[in-house]
Design a protein around this motif. Structure first.
Motif, mmCIF file in Angstrom:
data_model
loop_
_atom_site.group_PDB
_atom_site.id
_atom_site.type_symbol
_atom_site.label_atom_id
_atom_site.label_comp_id
_atom_site.label_asym_id
_atom_site.label_seq_id
_atom_site.Cartn_x
_atom_site.Cartn_y
_atom_site.Cartn_z
ATOM 1 N N THR A 206 -34.368 -22.365 65.156
ATOM 2 C CA THR A 206 -34.915 -21.100 65.009
ATOM 3 C C THR A 206 -35.634 -20.641 66.196
ATOM 4 N N LEU A 210 -34.500 -17.001 67.878
ATOM 5 C CA LEU A 210 -35.487 -15.986 68.292
ATOM 6 C C LEU A 210 -35.439 -15.516 69.892
ATOM 7 N N PRO A 215 -32.672 -13.066 64.743
ATOM 8 C CA PRO A 215 -33.600 -13.687 63.552
ATOM 9 C C PRO A 215 -32.517 -14.257 62.600
#
Length: 341
Positions: A206, A210, A215
């Motif tokens: 993640t 980002l 996302p």
């Protein structure tokens, strides 16, 4: 001076592993009496002197180290932990120590039954490989004073000693690699919170998303195992989303091999249609016909740190307390295709 005969010398002569030789010479189970006798006779003929005797002659204490592994990690294809156990045993022998393995059943873990190697005072310290529940480990701490080191997991309780791979950074590197290969829509395969390592790898994934302004998409987070038991189940999990990404980051190579199987069953080619990366750089032979792009874990160095720290902890010497993180490296294979952004 006569050459020192090692366990490896005996193993090479007879065509077995050093772990098998060690078990035979120490009277452990797991082989035929014929093989055990053959190893003992050869050891006598070669003039082998047990490492414990050599160490004791130098006034260095020899210890018996326990190894605890959950039965969930001892399935036919969970060869990564079998290898890690063998490496720990070999490293311990090189340090003049012996190991005793106990596989903890799900029932004993649930009922909080103290491991026999601890309740019978058979070991001086314990290495826990893989993962056991925090409640179970706390029970061991409360009911015994046995020194422990966790290997390939930690509970982040603040008072534990553990050796782990850099799961967070490894998954971050793999996801960045997929972006560098032109992928923009990337999923993750692994049951979040099923273990600390899986969660750390998800967080590394993640972070990369980002930083690249992408996302995560909830439908692209695909479970691979039961949250409570940690048991991987191909029939229950590995469900493909309707809107497919172009690549998947998998929490381990075994998960990656199963994901490739699922993709092919649904008509996708790997890597022509979908790219897949794994983690660990260790897979049971025959499970995948593609050389995976993966993140190599230095399991030997992890085992070496765990054994050395435990020996020092037992003997009251200074050792590296807390969580020790061992770095790895990315290995490019055939499971990722470069695409036009």
């Amino acid at each position: 001076m006569a050459k020192l005969v090692r366990l490896k010398d005996i193993a090479d002569r007879i065509g077995v592993s050093t772990v098998t030789v060690s078990k035979a010479l120490s009277g452990q189970k797991g082989m035929s009496e014929e093989l055990r006798n053959k190893i003992n006779v050869l050891a006598d003929e070669m003039g082998y002197v047990p490492s414990v005797s050599r160490k004791m002659g130098n006034t260095v204490k020899s210890y018996t180290l326990g190894v605890l592994i959950s039965e969930a990690f001892m399935s036919e294809y969970s060869s990564f932990y079998n290898r890690m156990h063998q490496q720990v045993s070999q490293i311990a022998m090189d340090k003049g120590c012996f190991t005793m393995l106990e596989v903890v059943s799900a029932e004993n873990e649930k009922k909080k039954v103290l491991p026999r190697i601890i309740s019978d005072n058979k070991v001086d310290g314990v290495i826990v490989i893989g993962r056991l529940s925090e409640d179970y480990l706390n029970m061991i701490k409360e009911e015994s004073n046995t020194p422990m080191i966790y290997l390939d997991f930690c509970n982040h309780s603040g008072d534990e000693d553990a050796v782990v791979s850099d799961s967070y950074h490894g998954a971050y590197v793999l996801t960045n690699h997929l972006f560098n290969m032109g992928h923009r829509y990337i999923g993750f395969v692994g049951t979040i919170l099923a273990s600390g390592t899986i969660t750390d790898r998800y967080l590394g994934y993640t972070k990369s998303l980002l930083e690249h302004g992408h996302p995560f998409v909830r439908d692209w987070i695909i479970p691979d195992r039961d949250l409570k038991t940690g048991e991987m189940d191909y029939d229950r999990f590995f469900v493909l989303p309707e809107d497919m990404p172009s690549a998947f980051v998998c929490t381990c190579d075994l998960t990656a091999s199963m994901m490739i199987k699922r993709l092919r069953e649904n008509g996708y080619k790997v890597p022509e249609d979908v790219s897949v990366v794994g983690y660990d750089n260790y897979l049971f032979p025959g499970l995948c016909d593609l050389k995976l792009t993966t993140f190599g874990v230095d399991s030997y160095e992890m085992g070496r740190n765990a054994v050395i720290n435990l020996i020092r902890k037992i003997s009251g010497e200074r050792y590296r307390q807390g969580v020790t993180i061992i770095e790895g490296h990315m290995i490019e294979g055939e499971s990722v295709k470069r695409i036009d952004p």
